[in-house]
Design a protein around this motif. Structure first.
Motif, mmCIF file in Angstrom:
data_model
loop_
_atom_site.group_PDB
_atom_site.id
_atom_site.type_symbol
_atom_site.label_atom_id
_atom_site.label_comp_id
_atom_site.label_asym_id
_atom_site.label_seq_id
_atom_site.Cartn_x
_atom_site.Cartn_y
_atom_site.Cartn_z
ATOM 1 N N HIS A 37 1.041 -1.101 0.054
ATOM 2 C CA HIS A 37 0.169 0.029 -0.065
ATOM 3 C C HIS A 37 0.814 1.195 0.144
ATOM 4 O O HIS A 37 2.362 1.185 0.290
ATOM 5 C CB HIS A 37 -0.826 -0.252 1.193
ATOM 6 C CG HIS A 37 -1.907 1.127 1.505
ATOM 7 N ND1 HIS A 37 -1.506 2.555 1.876
ATOM 8 C CD2 HIS A 37 -2.952 0.450 1.344
ATOM 9 C CE1 HIS A 37 -2.474 3.106 1.840
ATOM 10 N NE2 HIS A 37 -3.538 2.101 0.945
ATOM 11 N N HIS B 181 0.375 3.689 -5.584
ATOM 12 C CA HIS B 181 -1.421 4.650 -5.929
ATOM 13 C C HIS B 181 -1.843 3.335 -6.735
ATOM 14 O O HIS B 181 -1.576 3.257 -7.709
ATOM 15 C CB HIS B 181 -0.824 5.744 -6.256
ATOM 16 C CG HIS B 181 -1.779 6.225 -6.341
ATOM 17 N ND1 HIS B 181 -3.013 6.838 -6.854
ATOM 18 C CD2 HIS B 181 -2.106 7.080 -5.076
ATOM 19 C CE1 HIS B 181 -3.778 7.071 -6.746
ATOM 20 N NE2 HIS B 181 -2.929 7.771 -5.947
ATOM 21 N N ALA B 182 -2.797 4.172 -6.241
ATOM 22 C CA ALA B 182 -4.011 3.328 -7.449
ATOM 23 C C ALA B 182 -4.000 3.209 -8.814
ATOM 24 O O ALA B 182 -4.510 2.848 -10.056
ATOM 25 C CB ALA B 182 -5.356 3.165 -6.867
ATOM 26 N N THR C 153 -1.744 0.819 -10.918
ATOM 27 C CA THR C 153 -1.692 -0.178 -10.903
ATOM 28 C C THR C 153 -1.018 -0.524 -12.197
ATOM 29 O O THR C 153 -0.857 -2.060 -12.007
ATOM 30 C CB THR C 153 -3.456 -0.692 -10.768
ATOM 31 O OG1 THR C 153 -3.921 -0.213 -9.940
ATOM 32 C CG2 THR C 153 -3.976 -1.959 -11.224
ATOM 33 N N GLN D 216 -5.862 -1.678 -0.769
ATOM 34 C CA GLN D 216 -4.222 -1.380 -2.353
ATOM 35 C C GLN D 216 -3.475 -2.554 -1.537
ATOM 36 O O GLN D 216 -3.160 -3.745 -2.609
ATOM 37 C CB GLN D 216 -3.867 -0.425 -1.664
ATOM 38 C CG GLN D 216 -1.934 -0.243 -3.123
ATOM 39 C CD GLN D 216 -3.355 0.078 -4.629
ATOM 40 O OE1 GLN D 216 -4.434 0.405 -4.781
ATOM 41 N NE2 GLN D 216 -2.395 0.020 -5.480
ATOM 42 N N THR D 217 -3.060 -3.112 -0.824
ATOM 43 C CA THR D 217 -2.405 -4.187 -0.216
ATOM 44 C C THR D 217 -3.324 -5.564 -1.496
ATOM 45 O O THR D 217 -2.740 -6.520 -1.541
ATOM 46 C CB THR D 217 -2.369 -4.994 1.252
ATOM 47 O OG1 THR D 217 -1.161 -3.479 1.346
ATOM 48 C CG2 THR D 217 -0.966 -5.480 1.483
ATOM 49 N N LYS E 223 -5.319 -5.588 -2.983
ATOM 50 C CA LYS E 223 -5.933 -5.485 -4.471
ATOM 51 C C LYS E 223 -4.003 -5.919 -5.548
ATOM 52 O O LYS E 223 -4.566 -7.004 -6.659
ATOM 53 C CB LYS E 223 -6.004 -4.109 -4.290
ATOM 54 C CG LYS E 223 -5.954 -3.439 -6.423
ATOM 55 C CD LYS E 223 -6.637 -2.295 -6.536
ATOM 56 C CE LYS E 223 -6.539 -2.364 -8.190
ATOM 57 N NZ LYS E 223 -6.918 -1.030 -8.416
ATOM 58 N N VAL F 198 -9.879 1.720 -2.511
ATOM 59 C CA VAL F 198 -9.272 1.332 -3.525
ATOM 60 C C VAL F 198 -10.406 0.957 -4.967
ATOM 61 O O VAL F 198 -11.355 0.917 -4.795
ATOM 62 C CB VAL F 198 -8.477 0.254 -3.633
ATOM 63 C CG1 VAL F 198 -7.318 0.689 -2.999
ATOM 64 C CG2 VAL F 198 -9.353 -1.157 -3.746
ATOM 65 N N SER G 39 -11.491 0.360 -9.644
ATOM 66 C CA SER G 39 -10.436 -0.278 -11.216
ATOM 67 C C SER G 39 -11.700 -0.093 -11.785
ATOM 68 O O SER G 39 -12.928 0.075 -11.272
ATOM 69 C CB SER G 39 -9.754 -0.886 -11.237
ATOM 70 O OG SER G 39 -10.572 -2.026 -10.463
#
Ligand SMILES: Nc1nc2c(ncn2[C@@H]2O[C@H](COP(=O)(O)OP(=O)(O)OP(=O)(O)O)[C@@H](O)[C@H]2O)c(=O)[nH]1
Length: 898
Positions: free
Chosen positions: A41, A133-134, A137, A163-164, A166, A871, A873
């Motif tokens: 993250h 950072h998202a 990705t 985020q981790t 993900k 987060v 996407s």
């Protein structure tokens, strides 16, 4: 008490010269190599940890600091200014450090004494620092696919963050073995035990504690770690640079801590025994005495478990990198537990419609299977095996590599980072780029140490290196060396289409306009944009055919801000950029008739003509995206962003063979592949601007009916592109005249982490105020995607949110051993219950239109007293209701387009 000095005391790694490198030949063997990524993250401490790794390995003489902008790995000005990592930096160092300079006898041997861990002998570590950072990705993904293993850093106060999860899931998708490092345990509120339980519950693996934190008198001051594997305690001097580590026997530490280490040892053996039969045998061999089994046997067992697929055991290490505590044992663990390139699965490749594995190809055992695709009629066809008879000599394939990163270095020019998968790339080799169908020479090869470099003669399989001087190669391109290939035409088919692990680029959802300040700036701006695209294929540049304005599109606001910074501050391009806006799409609702367009004109004194016949129709989202074809098909299907393109060429096969001697010939200078490329270019231009609102087209099926009689001896690719562009524009306009067009908006898959108390308010806000659809609470998907949604592009980067349950059965946190946390307000039992039920922290998964997520972080913070994080996407594009469309058009300027 022993003193361990696992860091470079005399020579710096950099001081080894080229010839010394050659002498340390074992470092070039791929089983003494680790290609490792650090994932986490944002702000978990990746850069801080990497800086210590470089320092202890002797590569730097002082420790860089994220907070004062002096780190080695975050070397872009924009990264240093923001204190975050944007571009993956690939750096090479060795561990343990090579102590000898000039290839002297001090250079240790590569051989490992039996019963000793791998970390006793020097290895080459290629470390990829990935951004957290998202918005980046895609950057994480393209790094992940070249990694052989990963260290996941957790913030020991914040625990497992959204985020981790993900990135962890993405790493699982690439089957990357992982270990965990719980960092920041020097901070108030550090909760090692809670974090470890979260690892079990949220990352769906059994934590295997290889270390436990050593708190002074059991209170909150971290002084070292308990080494569970080797039954000892390691301590670091407070305020020192961390080079000196004291190793103490369990008899030399206080009873409570010694007892805890033994308890952890029992738990470690128990969990390993459940997943590794050899550990069970060891356990019996040592009379079921958990403490008697030698440390190296545990290390070997951990290694076997880490390499299992799927990985169910997650080794956990700990420390506080900022306090220079814990990093050297983590480096040892990288060598001891993570795989060498030789231990990784055979890399996936594709050649046209064939999917296989690289070593299968090289061994001449290519299994020519197509990915399961269905035809437009919905019928499944078995995969063709015809390519076998035409397979050229594979032994001429001397190297195969993936360009995983392109960076413009202010001093050295454009650097192309490559991971070599087979053979070796030598200086001056002719590299055939199978994505661009061009050959380029590799004039200079480097091994990189963040912003420093050593020139090398070749880069061998399993290694990461840099090629300097390539003019075209982009991030994600496959480069091959094929001996005897004609530099113009490249290697024979189908090897000329060989691709390593292709990844799909998600569609950009934000855009901004870029306007050069003067005519004289135009070239620099366009060259710079070209370079930015080579670096980062998740950026997109298009020119609005009506306004002539250049649009730069990207994945998120920060993504575009950084691109803008790079353009203006780093490349010094004089340009003005507009507001960052959402990239909506436009879709037709009815089909057009076939429309033919002729082009017959003089271009630069040369006469050129071509005709094209095109029809368009809407894709309703239920159509399959790709239709099956092989070399003998009489059509070619392609995707132009979210639109499908089918080129019917009834008299020719896809591979360019004429089906009947009576059919008309194509001119010699225009073989079918060149025509297809020209058609694609023209159609792509036509679809970049919708007929009603000017947004690019989505969900359009374009069909071209190619009659060789329409391609003349004086036709050129430019004339074909123009003819097809005009025909497509007319066809789209005609379809729009029938029933109009509809706007489509990006819809995000959002995972929000909040405290129990806030869950109701946040979920209500998502569904009532933001038009979102809550899919799950705590990861359980309550309903799949809404049946009414027209999702025509599924680009979710964490699709396994949907499959996590079946892949990994839930883990009961009460069964996970953890030592007590000094700051815990409740006793261990209660804490277990909290985590088990998800009451400590809850997660909401929802689908929400992107428009409603702009500025959401601030809002979420105010709803949750600053504790909520999220987060997201892109999941796809969805048709907007008339009401939403009206609101958006009003916002954009009264519905008159822009
Ligand atoms: N107290 C404490 N602070 C730490 C520790 N490790 C890192 N930090 C601080 O945490 C902040 C973030 O650290 P970074 O190393 O930049 O984190 P990162 O994971 O690289 O972040 P991105 O590059 O943005 O993805 C900085 O202010 C560091 O000084 C630690 O062990 N203890």
């Amino acid at each position: 008490m022993d003193i361990i000095r696992r860091s470079s005391a005399t020579a710096t790694f950099r001081s080894l010269r080229q010839k010394d490198w050659e002498k340390i030949s074992f470092l070039n063997s791929s089983n003494a190599t680790r290609n490792i990524g650090i994932i986490a993250h944002i702000d978990a401490g990746k850069t801080t940890t990497t800086e210590r790794m470089l320092y202890y390995s002797g590569y730097t003489r002082r420790i860089g600091d994220v907070d004062d902008g002096s780190t080695v790995t975050d070397f872009l000005p924009a990264e240093r200014a923001r204190g975050i990592t944007i571009q993956s930096a690939a750096i090479t160092f060795n561990w343990p450090p090579v102590q000898g300079e000039k290839g002297s006898k001090d250079i240790p041997s590569s051989s490992r004494a039996p019963g000793t861990p791998r970390s006793q002998t020097p290895h080459l570590v290629n470390l990829i620092d990935t951004p957290g950072h998202a918005d980046f990705t895609f950057e994480v993904l393209r790094s992940l696919r070249i990694l052989d293993g990963a260290v996941c850093i957790l913030d020991g106060v914040a625990g497992v963050e959204a985020q981790t999860e993900k990135v962890w899931t993405q790493a699982n998708n690439y089957r990357i073995p992982k270990i965990i490092y719980v960092n920041k345990l020097d901070r108030d509120g550090a909760a090692f035990g809670r974090t470890v339980k979260e690892v079990g519950v949220r990352l769906h693996g059994w934590p295997a504690l290889c270390q436990i934190p050593w708190w002074k008198d059991g209170k909150g001051k971290l002084i070292g770690v308990g080494d569970v594997v080797n039954l000892r305690a390691l301590s670091w001097e407070e305020g020192g640079d961390g080079k000196v580590i004291k190793s103490l026997n369990l008899t030399d530490v206080d009873d409570a801590f010694a007892k805890e280490i033994k308890k952890a040892r029992v738990a470690l053996i128990e969990i390993l025994s459940e997943h590794d039969d050899e550990m069970v045998e060891k356990f019996l061999e040592y009379d079921e005495d958990h403490l008697a089994i030698p440390g190296n046997d545990l290390t070997e067992s951990l290694r076997r478990c880490v390499l299992q697929n799927p990985q169910r055991i997650i080794p956990v290490f700990t420390g506080a990198s900022f306090r220079n505590l814990g990093v050297q044992p983590l480096l040892d663990a990288v060598l001891d537990l993570l795989p060498s390139p030789e231990e990784r699965p055979d890399p996936e490749i594709s050649m046209g419609v064939t999917h296989s594995r690289l070593n299968e190809l090289l061994a001449g055992r290519l299994a020519l299977t197509s990915s399961p695709q269905s035809s437009k009629s919905g019928k499944q066809k078995t995969s063709p095996t015809k390519t076998q008879k035409t397979l050229p000599v594979v032994s001429n394939l001397q190297a195969c590599a993936l360009a995983f990163k392109v960076v413009n270095d202010p001093r050295r020019g454009v650097l192309v980072y490559v991971r070599v998968y087979s053979g070796s790339i030598d200086r001056n080799a002719a590299l055939y780029n199978t994505n661009l169908s061009i050959t380029e020479r590799a004039p200079k090869l480097l091994r990189m140490y963040a912003s420093d470099a050593v020139e090398v003669d070749s880069i061998a399989a399993g290694h990461i290196g840099v090629i300097v001087g390539l003019k075209y190669a982009r991030t994600g391109d496959t480069l091959i060396v094929y001996s005897g290939a004609n530099p113009k035409s490249g290697p024979p088919a189908p090897l000329n289409t060989l691709q390593l692990r292709p990844i799909s680029v998600p569609p950009p959802v934000f855009f901004t306009s870029v306007e050069p300040n003067s005519l004289s700036e135009e070239k620099l701006v366009s060259d710079t944009l070209g370079l930015l695209l080579r670096e980062d294929p998740s950026l997109n540049v298009s020119i609005d055919s009506e306004s002539g304005q250049t649009h730069l599109a990207g994945m998120g606001e920060l993504h575009l801000e950084i691109a803008r910074d790079r353009l203006i501050n780093d490349f010094k391009a004089r340009a003005t950029t507009g507001k960052i806006e959402i990239g909506y799409r436009e879709a037709i609702l009815s089909s057009s008739p076939q429309i033919t367009e002729d082009v017959n004109r003089e271009v630069a004194g040369k006469h050129s003509r071509a005709s094209c016949t095109v029809s368009v129709s809407p894709l309703d989202g239920t159509e399959p995206r790709v239709i099956e074809e092989d070399d003998d098909s009489t059509h070619t299907s392609l995707q132009v962003e979210s639109n499908d393109l089918i080129i019917h060429h009834p008299t020719y096969t896809r591979s360019g063979l004429k089906l009947s001697p009576d059919s008309a010939n194509l001119p010699e200078h225009l073989p079918l592949p060149s025509i297809v490329t020209a058609l694609r270019t023209g159609i792509s231009a036509a679809l970049s601007r919708g007929p009603t609102h000017g947004f690019s087209m989505h969900s359009t099926l374009v069909e071209v009916h190619l009659d060789p009689a329409q391609i003349h001896a004086d036709s050129t690719p430019a004339a074909i592109s123009t003819a097809v562009r005009l025909a497509t524009q007319k066809a789209v306009k005609s379809a729009a005249a029938e029933r109009g067009t509809v706007l489509m908006e990006p819809v995000m898959l959002v995972a929000i982490s909040v405290n129990e108390a806030d869950i109701g308010g946040v979920a209500h806000d998502i569904s009532a105020a933001r038009g979102g659809q809550v899919l799950s609470l705590d990861g359980e998907i309550s309903s799949p995607v809404s049946p009414s949604a027209t999702l025509t592009t599924s680009t979710s980067t964490f699709p396994t949110l949907h499959t996590v349950k079946e892949d990994f059965p839930p883990i009961d946190p009460r069964k996970i051993y953890t030592p007590p946390d000094p700051f815990a307000s409740t006793d261990g039992g209660e804490d277990d219950d909290l985590i088990g039920t998800g009451s400590a922290q809850r997660r909401i998964v929802a689908r929400v239109p992107l428009r409603e997520m702009v500025g959401y972080l601030k809002h979420l913070r105010s709803l949750t007293g600053g504790r909520g994080t999220f987060v997201m996407s892109v999941e796809g594009f969805e048709r907007m209701s008339a009401q939403r469309q009206k609101a958006v058009l009003k916002e954009l300027g009264g519905g008159e387009g822009w």
